[in-house]
Design a protein around this motif. Structure first.
Motif, PDB file in Angstrom:
ATOM      1  N   UNK A   1      10.817   3.389 -15.921  1.00 33.37           N
ATOM      2  CA  UNK A   1       9.504   3.668 -15.355  1.00 33.37           C
ATOM      3  C   UNK A   1       9.047   2.527 -14.450  1.00 33.37           C
ATOM      4  N   UNK A   2       9.275   1.280 -14.870  1.00 34.82           N
ATOM      5  CA  UNK A   2       8.841   0.142 -14.066  1.00 34.82           C
ATOM      6  C   UNK A   2       9.549   0.110 -12.718  1.00 34.82           C
ATOM      7  N   UNK A   3      10.843   0.420 -12.699  1.00 35.07           N
ATOM      8  CA  UNK A   3      11.593   0.405 -11.442  1.00 35.07           C
ATOM      9  C   UNK A   3      11.116   1.514 -10.509  1.00 35.07           C
ATOM     10  N   UNK A   4      10.901   2.721 -11.064  1.00 39.38           N
ATOM     11  CA  UNK A   4      10.425   3.819 -10.228  1.00 39.38           C
ATOM     12  C   UNK A   4       9.028   3.517  -9.689  1.00 39.38           C
ATOM     13  N   UNK A   5       8.154   2.994 -10.532  1.00 42.19           N
ATOM     14  CA  UNK A   5       6.795   2.700 -10.090  1.00 42.19           C
ATOM     15  C   UNK A   5       6.777   1.561  -9.066  1.00 42.19           C
ATOM     16  N   UNK A   6       7.759   0.653  -9.139  1.00 47.21           N
ATOM     17  CA  UNK A   6       7.848  -0.386  -8.121  1.00 47.21           C
ATOM     18  C   UNK A   6       8.147   0.235  -6.757  1.00 47.21           C
ATOM     19  N   UNK A   7       9.035   1.229  -6.727  1.00 48.68           N
ATOM     20  CA  UNK A   7       9.285   1.941  -5.479  1.00 48.68           C
ATOM     21  C   UNK A   7       8.076   2.711  -5.014  1.00 48.68           C
ATOM     22  N   UNK A   8       7.349   3.292  -5.956  1.00 46.14           N
ATOM     23  CA  UNK A   8       6.118   4.022  -5.614  1.00 46.14           C
ATOM     24  C   UNK A   8       5.090   3.085  -4.990  1.00 46.14           C
ATOM     25  N   UNK A   9       4.893   1.926  -5.604  1.00 44.23           N
ATOM     26  CA  UNK A   9       3.911   0.967  -5.084  1.00 44.23           C
ATOM     27  C   UNK A   9       4.322   0.460  -3.703  1.00 44.23           C
ATOM     28  N   UNK A  10       5.629   0.226  -3.514  1.00 46.04           N
ATOM     29  CA  UNK A  10       6.104  -0.232  -2.215  1.00 46.04           C
ATOM     30  C   UNK A  10       5.844   0.819  -1.145  1.00 46.04           C
ATOM     31  N   UNK A  11       6.128   2.106  -1.438  1.00 43.42           N
ATOM     32  CA  UNK A  11       5.880   3.168  -0.475  1.00 43.42           C
ATOM     33  C   UNK A  11       4.395   3.294  -0.167  1.00 43.42           C
ATOM     34  N   UNK A  12       3.563   3.149  -1.175  1.00 42.58           N
ATOM     35  CA  UNK A  12       2.117   3.249  -0.953  1.00 42.58           C
ATOM     36  C   UNK A  12       1.610   2.119  -0.068  1.00 42.58           C
ATOM     37  N   UNK A  13       2.142   0.920  -0.271  1.00 45.05           N
ATOM     38  CA  UNK A  13       1.738  -0.206   0.558  1.00 45.05           C
ATOM     39  C   UNK A  13       2.145   0.013   2.016  1.00 45.05           C
ATOM     40  N   UNK A  14       3.379   0.488   2.230  1.00 46.89           N
ATOM     41  CA  UNK A  14       3.859   0.698   3.600  1.00 46.89           C
ATOM     42  C   UNK A  14       3.023   1.748   4.311  1.00 46.89           C
TER      43      UNK A  14
END
Length: 647
Positions: free
Chosen positions: A564-577
């Protein structure tokens, strides 16, 4: 229309032979019996015959068995039949009326004719029985009802469908490993003089469509020897012992054609590890495997017979099958690299008229991961497209369209979406594209489209610049961010309550990738470089009976938390971009709404504020959402992005 070169069916030939014999017997009987005297005259009822006798109008009669033939006073012929119980008063009445009568015995057939007629049913029954038994044993070949003990291997003689190494491309290493077999079959004395022994068997291992069967046929074609082709599933039947019988028969055939090659395709169907089935040692598949092991390396030497087998599951094969003396070599036939793909395309393009603008090198660069079968299908699809368009030559445009069709699916232009559905799809795909452009480790975008293809309503296709055989951590995290780009774009533009189910495939991809990173590739700081299995239930005869505990409950919770932490890290990165580059998201979405399909270069030009020139003319970019399409909304996946799965 039948093929004039095709040999006649042996079954029909045998049936015709027996029909001719039966017809000859009937003719012989009729000849021996001789011509029969056919009765003539008017047929009278027996009562009418008695009336004529009483009237005195009968001139004379003749008794023939159970029939009376006679003439009237006017010389008119007649005949009638005596009643079953006879008529004792008839003779007295004929004398009183002065009717002349005579009696002749019924015509008897000759002794030979009677003998043949009496034996004809038995001869016919025996003939039919012999015919059926021959068909059951031979079946006009080896496919009869009782021919299940015969081998089903098909013999391909060198002159029929010959394939050489010139027809095999992209697998040079595998071809070189098998060159020794070809040289041995051509000149066995070259190796025997030095005491060398050629490998008895070669196992071709590789993914489907990489050319294992074609390579085996090329060996036989180069060596100019007979080639027996059979599938592993052709050995196994429901009757115990049939498979072993077929193995024996196959090697007997091969000995008669030695030197030769026996090719067993999908050998894992019969060569799986023993002891894993429900039948124990009496299992039909295991008995077939035992016989195969004996024939390959038993007391009887099968000199000049080389076994070539193919499988994409070498891990399930029995160890005894893989040991030296049986399959001495395992030849890996992998997917071709860019050089191999170019050579394969050249081979398949020989029979297709090509336009001058077709460049196999460019096509090979755009088809990473394609197998030989995939490339053959690509060339065929391009030829079909050119034929439908009425062209005489296959151009580069057909190859591009065929490549998109093979990679992304067929366009469903008849599927019309509402304005809201189309707008959400455009922003979803634009989210993938924008995040991909801002991830340095991401593969370049090949094409983005909102035209429904396959099961997706839209798609972003990325292609690597070169062949990749391993994936790094930064690329995996980049793929996670890109996969979350579509979902995040929906949230940013339409709000939390308007998020659709279109990101289901993206979420599935991200979850599987993160789980592999944690449990298979050791990319979790908490769990370290260890491999963790999954807890799963074992099924026996359709029922879950046991549960395999590969990790503890505590470790399983840590794994879930890390995934979950790895997937949410990708989610947060996409949201920031996307939050930082919201203008770029609007531009790409607006361009997709206007043009429906954009290449990677066109997306970069859109972000640079340039206009896009199409064959229809200069196109200006509209504001987001300026589309007038209206239709009944369709359900389906929103879309997604395509990326090679990490290995």
């Amino acid at each position: 229309m039948s093929d004039p070169k095709r040999p006649p069916n042996p079954w029909i030939k045998s049936l015709g032979l027996w029909a001719a014999i039966l017809l000859a017997l009937v003719v012989v009987v009729n000849v021996i019996q001789g011509p029969s005297t056919s009765a003539t005259g008017t047929v009278l009822a027996y009562s009418d015959f008695l009336t004529k006798v009483d009237e005195g109008s009968v001139k004379g009669i003749e008794f023939r068995g159970g029939e009376i033939q006679g003439k009237t006073q006017a010389d008119e012929a007649f005949r009638t039949t005596i009643p079953p119980l006879g008529d004792p008063t008839l003779i007295q009445k004929l004398r009183e009326k002065g009717v002349r009568f005579d009696a002749k015995p019924e015509e008897q057939r000759g002794f030979l004719a009677q003998l043949l007629l009496s034996m004809l049913p038995f001869v016919l029954m025996i003939g039919i029985w012999i015919f059926v038994m021959r068909q059951m044993q031979n079946g006009g070949g080896r496919g009869g009802a009782m021919g299940f003990g015969k081998s089903r291997a098909k013999l391909l003689v060198p002159k029929e469908g010959r394939v050489t190494f010139d027809d095999v491309a992209g697998i040079d290493e595998a071809r070189e490993e098998l060159q020794e077999i070809v040289e041995f079959l051509r000149d066995p004395q070259k190796f025997n003089r030095l005491g060398g022994k050629i490998p008895k068997g070669a196992l071709l291992v590789g993914p489907p469509g990489t050319g294992k069967t074609l390579l085996a046929r090329a060996i036989a074609g180069e060596a100019n020897v007979p080639f027996f082709n059979i599938s592993g599933s052709d050995f196994v039947e429901m009757f115990v012992g049939v498979g072993a019988s077929r193995v024996r028969d196959m090697f007997e055939q091969a000995k008669k054609s030695s030197p030769c090659i026996i090719f067993i395709d999908e050998i894992d169907a019969v060569g799986r590890s023993r002891g894993a089935g429900l039948g124990g040692g009496n299992d039909e598949r295991e008995q077939t495997l035992n016989q195969l092991l004996v024939e390959m390396d038993g007391f009887d030497a099968n000199e000049g017979i080389i076994i070539v087998a193919a499988t994409n599951r070498p891990d399930v094969l029995d160890p005894a099958l893989l040991r030296p003396g049986r399959f001495d070599r395992q030849v890996t036939v992998g997917r071709p690299d860019i050089e191999g793909r170019e050579k394969i395309l050249v081979v398949h393009m020989r029979k297709v008229p090509m336009a001058p603008d077709v460049n196999p090198r460019v096509i090979a660069r755009g088809t990473p991961g394609f197998s030989g079968a995939d490339l053959a299908n690509l060339v065929n699809e391009a030829a079909l497209l050119a034929a439908r368009r009425g062209k005489r030559l296959v151009a580069m445009a057909e190859f591009e369209d065929a490549k998109d069709r093979v990679m992304m699916g067929t366009e469903r232009k008849s599927m019309v979406m509402t304005d809201d559905e189309k707008k959400m799809t455009a922003y979803h795909e634009a989210g993938h594209a924008v995040v991909s452009l801002h991830e340095a480790a991401s593969d370049p975008i090949h094409k983005a489209t909102i035209i429904p293809r396959g099961r997706a309503l839209g798609l972003v296709m990325r292609l690597p610049e070169r062949d990749q055989y391993s994936y790094h951590r930064d690329k995996m995290f980049a793929n996670l961010s890109v996969s979350m780009g579509g979902r995040v774009a929906e949230e940013v533009i339409f709000g939390h309550d308007k998020v659709s189910s279109g990101a289901s495939s993206d979420i599935s991809y991200a979850t599987d990738l993160a789980k592999n990173m944690v449990t298979q590739w050791g990319m979790s700081d908490k769990l370290g470089p260890l491999k963790y299995g999954e807890n799963q239930e074992e099924v026996f005869l359709g029922h879950s009976v046991t549960k395999t505990q590969n990790v503890s409950e505590e470790t399983a919770r840590v794994i879930d938390a890390e995934v979950k932490a790895i997937v949410m890290a990708g989610y947060d990165r996409a949201k920031q971009v996307l939050t930082d580059n919201i203008d770029q998201l609007h531009r790409v979405a607006a361009a997709l709404l206007e043009l429906e399909t954009l290449s990677g270069d066109e997306i970069k030009r859109v972000l640079a504020g340039e206009q896009i020139v199409r064959s229809s003319g200069l196109t200006s970019l509209p504001s987001p959402g300026s589309t007038g399409v209206s239709a009944i909304p369709k359900t389906g996946r929103r879309g997604g992005f395509e990326a090679p799965a990490p290995i």
